[in-house]
Motif scaffolding. Sequence first.
Motif: not given
Length: 300
Positions: A84-96, A224-228, A236-241
């Motif tokens: 849970a902590i890893v996910l919390l930290c990693f998913y600040v990337y959409p804000a970045l 990974s294919f679907l994400f790209l 990038p913003v909509r995909a990140g959210i």
Amino acid sequence: GMLGVLARTVYGLGLTPFAFVTWRAGAGAIATGAFVVWGLRHGRRLVGWRSLSARGRISLGVAALMGALLNTAMFLAFARVPVAIVLLCFYVYPALVAGASAVLGWEPMDRPRVAALLVALAGMVAVVVGGPTIGTTGALDLVGVGLALSAAASQAVFVLVSRHGYREVPTDQAMGTILAISAGIAALLAVTGDGFSTLTLPLSSPALLGLLLFGGLFAAAIPSFLFLAGIRAVGPVRAGILMLIEPLVGVMLAALFLSEGIGPIQAAGGAAILAAAVLIQRAHPAELSIQPAAEPEPDD
């Protein structure tokens, strides 16, 4: 969303994080490569390195390097701190990504997008910190937190570079290249840091090998294919959210397989994430001029 559970499982079977990244990315690269070969046999054209522009080469190289860095940092973090902590930290990337896109003038942060981002981030925080058992496992490992945050930074760079940087490369060929380079870098780190025997361990364990092949296909190649493809199609913003749904899945899987309970706050957070996904999808497109990545026409 299955990465945390999968990582903890293979670590319990004796695999190291570097070896896991090697096998996961390597299996994903092979699966993606098979899809590329299928496309070539049906008339698609292979885009070679020499045919790329200088910008395309640099962008693809940066994306591959960021992919390797974020994967190694993420799976090292999973070995040190709760999922849970890893996910919390990693998913600040959409804000970045959202902030950088606004500064660069790529996607204006209108009210629906700001609202969706704030709702999704609040929901994500509730999902990963609202459980009944969080915070009871002792002091937080700051190195693990730093690794997760560095993975978030690498992911943000990857998303921003992948927006337009190498669009002449079809999605499957680009992701196959990125996964292959990630596997090569991770293999070098595994041999240097852990010894060559860590890479051959799965060959003597059918259960471990099966998990790694499953992860390579369903936790590397396909997502990974679907994400790209999503970054190229909706920005990038909509995909990140939209990707903020992943922590919800991750916490649910952790509750199911790692006995981490789900509390009412987490349930409310999950509802907020889903609401944000609906909100961002109803917003007017910010990049009407962006077309999907070009795919070469079949040769006559």
